[in-house]
Design a protein around this motif. Sequence first.
Motif, PDB file in Angstrom:
ATOM      1  N   LEU A  79       0.834  -1.191   0.000  1.00  0.00           N
ATOM      2  CA  LEU A  79       0.000   0.000   0.000  1.00  0.00           C
ATOM      3  C   LEU A  79       0.875   1.249   0.000  1.00  0.00           C
ATOM      4  CD1 LEU A  79      -2.648  -1.175   2.611  1.00  0.00           C
ATOM      5  CD2 LEU A  79      -3.083  -0.711   0.187  1.00  0.00           C
ATOM      6  N   THR A  80       0.363   2.292  -0.633  1.00  0.00           N
ATOM      7  CA  THR A  80       1.063   3.573  -0.688  1.00  0.00           C
ATOM      8  C   THR A  80       0.280   4.602   0.125  1.00  0.00           C
ATOM      9  OG1 THR A  80      -0.140   4.135  -2.716  1.00  0.00           O
ATOM     10  CG2 THR A  80       2.031   3.090  -2.962  1.00  0.00           C
ATOM     11  N   PRO A  81       0.928   5.696   0.543  1.00  0.00           N
ATOM     12  CA  PRO A  81       0.234   6.689   1.374  1.00  0.00           C
ATOM     13  C   PRO A  81      -1.035   7.252   0.740  1.00  0.00           C
ATOM     14  CG  PRO A  81       2.595   7.058   1.466  1.00  0.00           C
ATOM     15  CD  PRO A  81       2.379   5.996   0.430  1.00  0.00           C
ATOM     16  N   ASN A  82      -1.076   7.372  -0.590  1.00  0.00           N
ATOM     17  CA  ASN A  82      -2.283   7.933  -1.216  1.00  0.00           C
ATOM     18  C   ASN A  82      -3.445   6.939  -1.253  1.00  0.00           C
ATOM     19  OD1 ASN A  82      -1.252   6.252  -3.204  1.00  0.00           O
ATOM     20  ND2 ASN A  82      -1.490   7.733  -4.862  1.00  0.00           N
ATOM     21  N   GLN A  83      -3.205   5.723  -0.755  1.00  0.00           N
ATOM     22  CA  GLN A  83      -4.288   4.751  -0.585  1.00  0.00           C
ATOM     23  C   GLN A  83      -4.830   4.734   0.841  1.00  0.00           C
ATOM     24  OE1 GLN A  83      -1.806   1.450  -2.630  1.00  0.00           O
ATOM     25  NE2 GLN A  83      -3.931   0.813  -2.929  1.00  0.00           N
ATOM     26  N   ILE A  84      -4.290   5.567   1.696  1.00  0.00           N
ATOM     27  CA  ILE A  84      -4.653   5.594   3.113  1.00  0.00           C
ATOM     28  C   ILE A  84      -5.329   6.912   3.447  1.00  0.00           C
ATOM     29  CG2 ILE A  84      -3.782   5.390   5.478  1.00  0.00           C
ATOM     30  CD1 ILE A  84      -3.322   2.883   3.809  1.00  0.00           C
ATOM     31  N   TRP A  85      -6.317   6.852   4.311  1.00  0.00           N
ATOM     32  CA  TRP A  85      -6.930   8.067   4.846  1.00  0.00           C
ATOM     33  C   TRP A  85      -7.149   7.864   6.337  1.00  0.00           C
ATOM     34  CZ3 TRP A  85      -6.808  12.805   3.847  1.00  0.00           C
ATOM     35  CH2 TRP A  85      -7.709  13.708   4.410  1.00  0.00           C
ATOM     36  N   ALA A  86      -6.949   8.919   7.124  1.00  0.00           N
ATOM     37  CA  ALA A  86      -7.082   8.830   8.576  1.00  0.00           C
ATOM     38  C   ALA A  86      -8.036   9.895   9.077  1.00  0.00           C
ATOM     39  CB  ALA A  86      -5.714   8.991   9.246  1.00  0.00           C
ATOM     40  N   ALA A  87      -8.686   9.596  10.208  1.00  0.00           N
ATOM     41  CA  ALA A  87      -9.644  10.541  10.787  1.00  0.00           C
ATOM     42  C   ALA A  87      -9.758  10.276  12.283  1.00  0.00           C
ATOM     43  CB  ALA A  87     -11.001  10.417  10.105  1.00  0.00           C
ATOM     44  N   ASN A  88     -10.652  11.008  12.927  1.00  0.00           N
ATOM     45  CA  ASN A  88     -10.841  10.901  14.375  1.00  0.00           C
ATOM     46  C   ASN A  88     -11.659   9.651  14.706  1.00  0.00           C
ATOM     47  OD1 ASN A  88      -9.763  13.519  15.724  1.00  0.00           O
ATOM     48  ND2 ASN A  88     -10.823  14.204  13.874  1.00  0.00           N
ATOM     49  N   GLY A  89     -10.991   8.536  14.780  1.00  0.00           N
ATOM     50  CA  GLY A  89     -11.651   7.268  15.038  1.00  0.00           C
ATOM     51  C   GLY A  89     -12.269   6.721  13.766  1.00  0.00           C
ATOM     52  N   SER A  90     -12.499   5.420  13.739  1.00  0.00           N
ATOM     53  CA  SER A  90     -13.104   4.823  12.545  1.00  0.00           C
ATOM     54  C   SER A  90     -14.528   5.316  12.341  1.00  0.00           C
ATOM     55  CB  SER A  90     -13.081   3.294  12.637  1.00  0.00           C
ATOM     56  OG  SER A  90     -13.770   2.833  13.779  1.00  0.00           O
ATOM     57  N   ASN A  91     -15.159   5.847  13.392  1.00  0.00           N
ATOM     58  CA  ASN A  91     -16.509   6.387  13.215  1.00  0.00           C
ATOM     59  C   ASN A  91     -16.508   7.594  12.286  1.00  0.00           C
ATOM     60  OD1 ASN A  91     -17.866   4.527  14.837  1.00  0.00           O
ATOM     61  ND2 ASN A  91     -17.391   5.656  16.698  1.00  0.00           N
ATOM     62  N   GLU A  92     -15.489   8.463  12.392  1.00  0.00           N
ATOM     63  CA  GLU A  92     -15.434   9.594  11.460  1.00  0.00           C
ATOM     64  C   GLU A  92     -15.126   9.111  10.046  1.00  0.00           C
ATOM     65  OE1 GLU A  92     -13.885  14.164  11.319  1.00  0.00           O
ATOM     66  OE2 GLU A  92     -12.386  12.666  11.887  1.00  0.00           O
ATOM     67  N   ILE A  93     -14.331   8.057   9.943  1.00  0.00           N
ATOM     68  CA  ILE A  93     -14.101   7.447   8.632  1.00  0.00           C
ATOM     69  C   ILE A  93     -15.433   7.002   8.028  1.00  0.00           C
ATOM     70  CG2 ILE A  93     -13.169   5.401   7.483  1.00  0.00           C
ATOM     71  CD1 ILE A  93     -10.993   7.404   7.950  1.00  0.00           C
ATOM     72  N   LEU A  94     -16.251   6.310   8.824  1.00  0.00           N
ATOM     73  CA  LEU A  94     -17.559   5.848   8.340  1.00  0.00           C
ATOM     74  C   LEU A  94     -18.439   7.026   7.957  1.00  0.00           C
ATOM     75  CD1 LEU A  94     -18.260   3.094  11.033  1.00  0.00           C
ATOM     76  CD2 LEU A  94     -17.378   2.749   8.720  1.00  0.00           C
ATOM     77  N   GLN A  95     -18.423   8.074   8.772  1.00  0.00           N
ATOM     78  CA  GLN A  95     -19.232   9.255   8.475  1.00  0.00           C
ATOM     79  C   GLN A  95     -18.803   9.900   7.157  1.00  0.00           C
ATOM     80  OE1 GLN A  95     -18.659  12.944  10.789  1.00  0.00           O
ATOM     81  NE2 GLN A  95     -20.846  12.802  11.272  1.00  0.00           N
ATOM     82  N   GLN A  96     -17.505  10.021   6.940  1.00  0.00           N
ATOM     83  CA  GLN A  96     -17.031  10.619   5.697  1.00  0.00           C
ATOM     84  C   GLN A  96     -17.403   9.764   4.494  1.00  0.00           C
ATOM     85  OE1 GLN A  96     -12.842  11.177   6.443  1.00  0.00           O
ATOM     86  NE2 GLN A  96     -13.152  13.099   7.542  1.00  0.00           N
TER      87      GLN A  96
END
Length: 365
Positions: A79-96
Amino acid sequence: MDTFLPLRDDLRGRSAYGAPQLDVPVRLNTNENPYGPSPALAADLAAAVALAASELNRYPDRDATALRADLAAYLGHNLTPNQIWAANGSNEILQQLLMAFGGAGRTAMGFEPSYSMHRLISLATQTDWVEGYRENDFTLDPERVVAEVSAAQPDVVFLTSPNNPTGTALDLSVIEAVYEAATGIVVVDEAYAEFARDGVPSALTLLPGRPRLVVTRTMSKAFSMAGLRVGYLAADPELVDCLLLVRLPYHLSELTQAAARVALKHAPELLNTVGTLRAERDRLVSEITALGCRVVPSDANFVLFGGLGDQTVTWQGLLDRGVLIRDVGLTGWLRVTAGTPEENDAFLAALADVLREQLLRESQT
């Protein structure tokens, strides 16, 4: 709630998500890792936070570039960095994800019982929810799942492996079949992936050539960082770019990014606790079964057990003995988090006592 406030009609009468936290000696209800950071990790965290604090007058890196690179290195799988996204907990990931791919006039689908925030965040983003069917043993039948996805054609499909609250993992063939049947994005929630038994593969292996597939993870469980609030995903770079349209500016603070990077540097140390908790989970499965309960095989850091009749009576009996576990709303079932050996000993002793008391009471009626 004040009925005169102009709350959205679809939110009226709903309850907020939460788990009761009570002041008892043994708390095994929220799937936390019971092992805190070591003194060495705590010292490194303090140093990193102190350094970051010197520049808190500046905005953080809005794209969390360095953190995403560290997360890509941790996950591996080329995996490369442009395949990763981070947020405030996986809940914010789900919300986004739901803000970008769900919303009014769109649908999301999940197979309950599962992580309730999939449904709740869907509803909060005005995404219609479609509930799929889970078998009596809490597994997914591939043919039935494919038929349901094909019929509903949801914009977002949620799969969980291992599943919360059951602990069951998915065979990769199920994920592949769902992906082929779906026209929307397919999200595989792997919040507990590090706890899976040997030989249980990750959906990360399926990412190449599947631009609509998303795998979400968290630092809350295996990394003992529930208080840090960092979740992340791996997906096609174009899908990651879509999330930039809905993320809040500077959504990850400088302090959060700094602390997460330190935790990743200490990954080998932190993940040592995973082996301990896997062994304790397996001990819970064995000993709860020996007490006469039904137990679902688990690849997570918790165990779902049943055959309890009215589970609220058992839950209260454990609480009366100083042990708090989770009633997840499944008739006859309760969920217990794998804690330290001492915490698990206390739970098992309390459960044995409660079950003996119930048998005695039944024999007298």
